[in-house]
Design a protein around this motif. Structure first.
Motif, mmCIF file in Angstrom:
data_model
loop_
_atom_site.group_PDB
_atom_site.id
_atom_site.type_symbol
_atom_site.label_atom_id
_atom_site.label_comp_id
_atom_site.label_asym_id
_atom_site.label_seq_id
_atom_site.Cartn_x
_atom_site.Cartn_y
_atom_site.Cartn_z
ATOM 1 N N PHE A 76 0.535 -1.146 0.075
ATOM 2 C CA PHE A 76 0.103 0.096 0.109
ATOM 3 C C PHE A 76 0.878 1.206 -0.015
ATOM 4 O O PHE A 76 0.613 2.248 -0.856
ATOM 5 N N SER A 77 1.679 1.285 1.038
ATOM 6 C CA SER A 77 2.374 2.669 1.009
ATOM 7 C C SER A 77 3.440 2.949 -0.127
ATOM 8 O O SER A 77 3.681 3.807 -0.569
ATOM 9 N N TYR A 78 3.946 1.647 -0.633
ATOM 10 C CA TYR A 78 5.127 2.014 -1.642
ATOM 11 C C TYR A 78 4.251 2.503 -2.905
ATOM 12 O O TYR A 78 4.604 3.179 -3.589
ATOM 13 N N GLN A 79 2.930 1.792 -3.077
ATOM 14 C CA GLN A 79 2.305 2.161 -4.277
ATOM 15 C C GLN A 79 1.716 3.647 -4.069
ATOM 16 O O GLN A 79 1.949 4.442 -5.203
ATOM 17 N N LEU A 80 1.406 4.001 -2.882
ATOM 18 C CA LEU A 80 1.025 5.450 -2.686
ATOM 19 C C LEU A 80 2.031 6.313 -2.742
ATOM 20 O O LEU A 80 1.915 7.287 -3.754
ATOM 21 N N LEU A 81 3.007 6.096 -2.443
ATOM 22 C CA LEU A 81 4.304 7.065 -2.558
ATOM 23 C C LEU A 81 4.900 7.100 -4.019
ATOM 24 O O LEU A 81 5.300 8.135 -4.510
ATOM 25 N N SER A 82 4.998 5.923 -4.616
ATOM 26 C CA SER A 82 5.319 5.884 -5.797
ATOM 27 C C SER A 82 4.404 6.612 -6.815
ATOM 28 O O SER A 82 4.760 7.285 -7.829
ATOM 29 N N GLU A 83 3.175 6.399 -6.765
ATOM 30 C CA GLU A 83 2.192 6.962 -7.853
ATOM 31 C C GLU A 83 2.224 8.494 -7.561
ATOM 32 O O GLU A 83 2.179 9.443 -8.405
ATOM 33 N N SER A 84 2.590 8.897 -6.356
ATOM 34 C CA SER A 84 2.477 10.272 -6.113
ATOM 35 C C SER A 84 3.730 10.942 -6.649
ATOM 36 O O SER A 84 3.759 12.023 -7.019
#
Lengths: 405, 637
Positions: free
Chosen positions: B103-111
C-alpha cells in the motif's frame, strides 16, 4: 537492533590449550610417546560489559526508537544474560620430551541468550493518546512484521573452531640457569570449524573464534616458569605467559531483514557481505602454583613399581592462581557504508580484559591411578576491563594418561 | 664477523619492525566519518547530480532503506485500514496491488510520478544524475525527493479524520456565580460588541491564537462541553489550568473537577455531551492571563492498527484574562504551557537594519519534522556551481536535490517550514473523485520550489513572487530575504479551488486589521513557525459529509507552534539590534526553541557576506557545531 549485528553477544570463556600436567606450569611438556586425553566441561556466563571508562554496563546499549514524525517512542533497554556450555576434548602427544602436540575439539553443547528486554517510555503520541508502553511498542512493531526478540536457545552440540597446537620446551640456556628459569614456546592455530551467527537473527550467537572472542586464529606464546623446590620437591612455581593472538579478517553475510524487517536490514546499503577484522589480543598471564599436598607416593604398576619414578609424578594437589592482562585491539568493519561501519566500530574500540584465575588439580598418578581431575575458574568482572564484555567461567575436567612412563 | 653482525642487526631491526607493526595494529583506533559532508558540485544539472550520487552512494542507499523501507513505508501501511474505509481505491481486496504490504509503496510511488510532472527538467536531470552516480534505481531517488510532500498531504488527511472521530469540544463558558458576575460587570468580555448580554461568557468552542474572554471574575469556574458519538471515557478527561506560568492538571479524582452527562432522566445516555467544570481551588490572581486546557478520549477502543487505543482529542485550550487586565483580547496570546506532550516546532526568522548589529541581513532557520533516528546521519551541505547562473548552497540530505533552507551568491536566502492544511492537492483529488479518489499529490515539491527560488531569484521580492506563482504540493511557510534588507513571508496553500484561499506573500512590516505586525516583532524582522498567520482561515468546506476546517481546528502542531512563535518573538525582542551570526547560533540553541527528537537542521545565512552557517548531523541539530560555508562572489553577466 544493535547496528546490524543483532544482539551480537560474545561469550568469552577460559578455554585455551592447557598442558595436562597437574603441575600446571607453563613450560611442561609430555614425555616422549605419552598420550593424554583431557575432557573438560565448561560453563561460561556473560552479563556485563565495561565501557571506555571501565564502568560496568549492559552488554547492549539502550536503543532509541522513533515514531516517524512523532518523536521518541521510547528506549529499548536490555540486560542480556548469555550462557555457553562446552564439552572440550583435548588430546596431547609427546612427540619428543621437549615437543608436545595437541589438538582441541571444543563442542558447544548449548548457548542460551536471554535478552531481558525492558522499556523506557518516550514522547507523548497524539495518535495513541499516551506514550508507548512496552506492550504498545511491540504490538506496534508486530503490526509491521517485527516481532519481539525472545530467548535464544541454540548451538546444540555445535563445533567451535578446532585448535591445533604445539609446545616446545626451549633448552636451558645459560642465561636462564642462574635465574632458575625454564622457557617454552607455544604456537596454536584454529581451524574454521565453528558456525557463524545467523545474520538474520537479532538475538543469536555463533561458535566461531569471533563469537567466543577468547582465543585467536593463530597464537604465539612465550612461556616461563620459575619453580621453587623444598626438599627437592617443587612446591611453588611462578609462571609467565606472554602472547599475541591474531584473529583473521572474515567475510560476513549482511542481514537482509527477512526475519527482522524493521530492526535488521542493512544489506541494501552495506552490501551483501561485509568484512569483519576482529581486534587482536596481546598480553600475558602471571600465575602462581602452590603444592600443599605432594603425596602419598606409592610404587605401583604405573611407575613400574619404582618409588623413585613415582616420586617424579605430579603432586597430589596443586592450587593455582593467576592474573591475565590482555589488550584487545580495535575490531574493524569494512562495508559499503562508512556510517554503518562506524556504528559498529565504536562498539568495539580498543580496550583490555583483566582476568583473575583460580584453580586446583588433583592427580592420582602417585597412588597408582592414571587420572587427574581439575577445576578452573576465570573471572573478568572482579577487576574491571575496558571496552570489553566480561565473561566468567567454570571448568571441570578429567585427564586420562594413555601411556605411562 | 662484521657481516654476521650486520645480519644480526638487520634481524634486530626486522624484529623491532614486526613488534612495532603488531603494536600499531593493536593500538589502531577507529575514527567516525564526517557527520556533515560538504559537496562542491560543478557543471550541468546531470553532472552535479552524478557527483552528488557518486560521493554519497552508500548514504543515498542507507537513507532510502532506513527512512523509507524500514520506517515510513511500514508505518504508512498501518494507515491503510483507515484510508481504505473512506477511499475504495485502496481496498486491497478489490485492488490487490495495494495488498501484501504494498500500500504505502504504491501510494508514494504514484504520488512521486505525478509530482515529477511538475518538476523542472533541469532538476529531473539532476535526480537522474544522483541515481546514476549512486547506482540506485531512479525511482528510489524520485521517491526520496518527493516523499515529504506526499506524506505530509496524506498525514494531514489521516490526522483530520482521526481528530473528527475523537471527542470534540463544542462549547466553553464561565460556570457558576462567575457567569452571572461577568454578565453584569459592564465589560464586553467576549468582545462581540455587546456588553453584558445574556450568556455573554458562553461561546461555541473555537481554537484561536488569542484570548477568548477578557477581565473575567477572579472566582471564575470554567466549563467545557465535550461530544463524541461513542461517548467519552470520563477517566480520561484531563483539565489543565495554567496560572502565572504554572501548570496544574486535574482529573476525575480531583474534587475541583465535576463531570455531568447532559440530558435528563434517571438513566443518562453515555453518548450524551459531557459537561466538564473546573472550579479552581483558589481565586485567580487579578490582571492575569489564565489558560484552561482540556483533553479526553472516547469510550471505544480501536483495535486496528495495534496497539489498542481510544481516540484521543488534541489538547484544546482557551485563554482568558482576569479582572483588572483591562486590555483587549489580542493583547493576550492563547499560549498556555506545554505539559511535555508537545515539542517546539520548526521556525525561521530574518532580521535586518535595526535588528542586527551591523545593519546587515540575516536569515536563520531550524527545521524539525522527521528524524526517525536516521535523517541526521544523512545530512549534507551542497554547494552548486552551475554552468550558468549564480552559485548557491543549501543543507539537505544524501540523495535529495534540495534542502529546506539555503542561500544564493546573489544574496538571496530562503527557508521553508511545513504548515498543515486541508487546502492541498490530495483533498482536491478527493473532492473531485470522492470515494474513488487516490491520494496522489500534485504541484512542485517544496524543496524544488526552494531550489527554483535560489537559482533564479535576484531579490526577495522575486523569490516571493515565484513562490506565490508556484503550484504548491502542500501547505508551507516560507521566508525569503535578500542582501538589500528586503524580508518577506510567504504562506503557501494548494489553492485547490478558485473560491478557496491562495498563497499570499507579505513584507516584514505588514500589519493585520488591528494594526499590529502580522509576523514581526518590530518591523525589521519577520518570523514564522508552522501555523498560518495571514491565512488563519486557510480552508473551510465540505467533503464526503465532513466539514473541513481550518488548520487551527485540527493540526496537532497548532498550539505548539503558537508557543514556539511567542518564544521566538521574545528572543528576537530581547536581542534586537545586537544580532550577528554568532549570536544567532545561541538563539537557535535556546531550549524552548529546540525539538529534542525531531530537530533536523539549523542554518544561518549572512547575506552580505554570502556566508551560510549550518548545524546538522546530530539530534537536535543545534548540538552540532555550526559549519561555515562561503559562496564565491557573483556578478550578473
Amino acid at each position: 537492533m544493535s547496528r546490524g549485528q543483532g544482539l551480537a553477544l560474545f561469550a568469552s570463556l577460559a578455554f585455551c590449550l592447557a598442558i595436562p600436567s597437574a603441575w600446571a606450569a607453563n613450560t611442561v611438556t609430555l614425555p616422549q610417546g605419552t598420550f593424554v586425553l583431557d575432557e573438560g566441561w565448561v560453563d561460561a556466563v556473560t552479563t556485563t560489559a565495561f565501557d571506555n571508562n571501565r564502568k560496568p554496563q549492559s552488554l547492549l546499549l539502550p536503543i532509541d526508537r522513533y515514531e516517524p514524525g512523532g518523536g521518541l517512542q521510547g528506549t529499548i533497554t536490555a540486560k542480556p544474560h548469555v550462557r555457553y556450555r562446552f564439552l572440550v576434548s583435548q588430546l596431547y602427544y609427546g612427540l619428543t620430551d621437549a615437543l608436545t602436540l595437541a589438538v582441541g575439539v571444543p563442542l558447544v553443547t548449548s548457548t542460551t541468550i536471554d535478552p531481558h528486554l525492558g522499556w523506557k517510555s518516550g514522547d507523548y503520541q497524539s495518535s495513541l493518546g499516551r506514550a508507548y508502553s512496552e506492550s504498545d511498542f511491540w504490538q506496534w512493531a508486530q503490526s509491521m512484521g517485527q516481532g519481539k526478540p525472545g530467548t535464544f536457545n541454540g548451538n546444540s552440540n555445535t563445533m567451535s573452531d578446532m585448535i591445533l597446537g604445539v609446545r616446545y620446551r626451549l633448552p636451558d640456556y645459560g642465561f636462564l640457569q642462574p635465574l632458575g628459569l625454564r622457557a617454552a614456546l607455544g604456537v596454536q592455530i584454529a581451524l574454521p570449524t565453528g558456525k557463524p551467527q545467523d545474520p538474520e537473527q537479532l538475538v543469536a550467537a555463533g561458535t566461531t573464534v569471533w563469537d567466543l572472542n577468547n582465543y585467536g586464529d593463530a597464537e604465539l606464546h612465550l612461556l616461563f616458569d620459575r619453580p621453587f623446590l623444598w626438599d627437592g620437591v617443587p612446591r611453588l612455581n611462578l609462571g609467565l605467559d606472554a602472547y599475541y593472538a591474531w584473529l583473521r579478517p572474515r567475510e560476513m553475510v549482511s542481514p537482509t531483514g527477512s526475519k527482522n524487517p524493521l530492526l535488521l536490514t542493512a544489506s541494501p546499503y552495506i552490501g551483501k557481505t561485509y568484512t569483519l577484522d576482529p581486534g587482536d589480543f596481546a598480553g600475558g598471564t602471571v600465575s602462581i602454583d602452590a603444592v600443599p599436598l605432594v603425596g602419598p607416593t606409592w610404587s605401583t604398576y604405573i611407575s613400574g613399581h619404582s618409588l623413585e619414578k613415582a616420586s617424579t609424578f605430579p603432586p597430589l594437589l596443586t592450587l593455582i592462581a593467576g592474573y591475565t592482562w590482555l589488550h584487545v585491539g580495535q575490531t574493524g568493519f569494512a562495508s559499503q557504508s562508512p556510517m554503518w561501519t562506524w556504528d559498529h566500530e565504536k562498539v568495539f574500540m580498543p580496550g583490555f580484559k583483566n582476568t583473575v584465575r583460580l584453580g586446583a588439580d588433583l592427580s592420582l598418578l602417585r597412588v597408582g591411578l592414571p587420572l587427574q581431575f581439575y577445576v578452573r575458574s576465570a573471572n573478568q568482572e572482579w577487576v574491571p576491563g575496558q571496552n570489553i564484555r566480561a565473561s566468567n567461567s567454570l571448568t571441570l575436567g578429567a585427564r586420562v594418561i594413555l601411556k605411562f612412563w | 664477523m662484521a657481516k654476521a653482525g650486520t645480519r644480526k642487526a638487520q634481524q634486530g631491526w626486522w624484529g623491532l619492525a614486526l613488534v612495532a607493526g603488531l603494536i600499531f595494529a593493536a593500538c589502531n583506533t577507529a575514527e567516525p566519518p564526517d557527520s556533515l559532508p560538504i559537496l562542491h558540485l560543478h557543471g550541468t544539472p546531470y553532472q552535479r547530480g552524478f557527483q552528488h550520487g557518486s560521493a554519497m552512494a552508500s548514504e543515498v542507499r542507507s537513507f532510502y532503506t532506513t527512512m523509507l523501507s524500514t520506517s515510513l513505508l511500514p508505518y504508512l501501511n498501518r494507515q491503510q485500514p483507515d484510508i481504505a474505509a473512506f477511499l475504495k481505491s485502496y481496498d486491497s481486496i478489490q485492488h490487490p496491488e495495494y495488498g501484501s504490504g504494498q500500500f504505502s509503496y504504491q501510494l508514494l510511488s504514484e504520488s512521486a510520478l505525478e509530482l515529477e510532472k511538475s518538476i523542472p527538467a533541469d532538476l529531473v536531470a539532476e535526480m537522474h544524475g544522483i541515481a546514476d552516480g549512486a547506482s540506485v534505481p531512479y525511482m528510489q531517488v524520485l521517491m526520496l525527493n518527493t516523499f515529504v510532500d506526499s506524506v505530509m498531504g496524506a498525514r494531514a488527511i489521516t490526522q483530520y479524520l482521526q481528530q473528527i472521530q475523537s471527542p470534540v469540544a463544542t462549547q466553553f463558558s464561565l460556570a457558576g456565580a462567575a457567569s452571572a458576575t461577568a454578565s453584569g460587570d459592564g465589560i464586553d468580555n467576549d468582545e462581540d460588541g455587546q456588553t453584558d448580554e445574556l450568556a455573554e461568557c458562553t461561546l461555541p468552542y473555537a481554537p484561536t491564537a488569542v484570548a477568548t474572554l477578557r477581565d473575567v471574575p477572579l472566582n471564575s469556574a470554567f466549563r467545557f462541553v465535550l461530544k463524541d458519538a461513542d461517548g467519552i471515557d470520563q477517566s480520561s478527561v484531563r483539565v489543565q489550568l495554567v496560572v502565572a506560568g504554572k501548570l496544574r492538571t486535574y482529573t476525575q479524582k480531583d474534587a475541583q473537577l465535576a463531570m455531568t452527562l447532559q440530558g435528563s432522566g434517571s438513566k443518562p445516555d453515555p453518548t450524551a455531551p459531557l459537561e466538564v467544570v473546573l472550579t479552581p481551588p483558589e481565586p485567580l490572581p487579578a490582571a492575569a492571563i489564565v489558560t484552561i486546557a482540556v483533553q479526553a478520549s472516547d469510550a471505544k477502543l480501536v483495535l486496528d492498527p495495534p496497539p489498542a487505543k481510544a481516540r484521543t482529542m488534541r489538547i484544546e485550550q482557551v485563554t482568558v484574562t482576569t479582572a483588572g487586565f483591562g486590555k483587549p483580547l489580542p493583547a493576550a496570546a492563547n499560549l498556555g504551557l506545554s505539559d511535555g506532550t508537545t515539542q517546539p516546532t520548526s521556525l525561521a526568522f530574518a532580521l535586518r537594519k535595526a535588528a542586527t548589529k551591523d545593519g546587515g541581513t540575516l536569515l536563520a532557520a531550524h527545521f524539525s519534522l522527521l528524524d526517525a533516528g536516521t535523517s541526521h546521519k544523512h545530512c549534507v551541505i551542497q554547494i552548486h556551481q552551475p554552468d550558468s547562473g549564480p552559485p548557491f548552497a543549501f543543507v539537505g540530505w544524501a540523495g535529495l536535490a534540495y534542502g529546506f533552507s539555503g542561500m544564493s551568491a546573489r544574496g538571496v536566502a530562503i527557508a521553508a517550514n511545513h504548515s498543515d492544511t486541508l487546502n492541498n492537492p490530495l483533498v482536491a483529488a478527493v473532492k473531485k473523485k470522492l470515494l474513488l479518489a487516490k491520494l496522489v499529490d500534485t504541484g512542485i515539491p517544496v524543496g524544488f520550489a526552494v531550489r527554483q527560488a535560489l537559482q533564479a531569484a535576484k531579490t526577495a521580492k522575486e523569490a516571493a513572487d515565484m513562490l506565490v506563482a508556484t503550484p504548491q504540493s502542500f501547505g508551507w511557510n516560507y521566508l525569503v530575504a535578500d542582501a538589500s534588507g528586503d524580508l518577506r513571508a510567504v504562506e503557501a496553500l494548494g489553492g485547490i479551488e478558485a473560491s478557496a484561499p491562495h498563497t499570499v506573500a507579505y513584507p516584514a512590516d505588514a500589519r493585520d486589521s488591528a494594526g499590529s505586525y502580522l509576523s514581526s516583532v518590530r518591523g525589521d524582522d519577520v518570523l514564522t513557525t508552522v501555523h498560518y498567520r495571514a491565512l488563519a482561515d486557510d480552508f473551510t468546506g465540505k467533503l464526503l459529509g465532513f466539514n473541513l476546517q481550518p488548520q487551527r481546528f485540527w493540526d496537532t502542531y497548532y498550539y505548539a507552534s503558537l508557543r514556539t512563535y511567542a518564544n521566538l518573538a521574545h528572543e528576537i525582542d530581547k536581542g534586537y539590534g545586537m544580532f550577528d551570526a554568532k549570536m544567532l547560533q545561541g538563539t537557535l540553541r535556546t531550549a524552548s526553541l529546540v525539538d529534542p527528537h525531531d530537530s533536523m537542521q539549523a542554518s544561518i545565512a549572512d547575506l552580505a557576506a554570502r556566508v551560510l552557517w549550518v548545524a546538522a548531523g546530530q539530534v537536535p541539530a543545534t548540538n552540532a557545531n555550526f559549519v561555515k560555508v562561503t559562496l564565491p562572489a557573483w556578478s550578473e553577466p
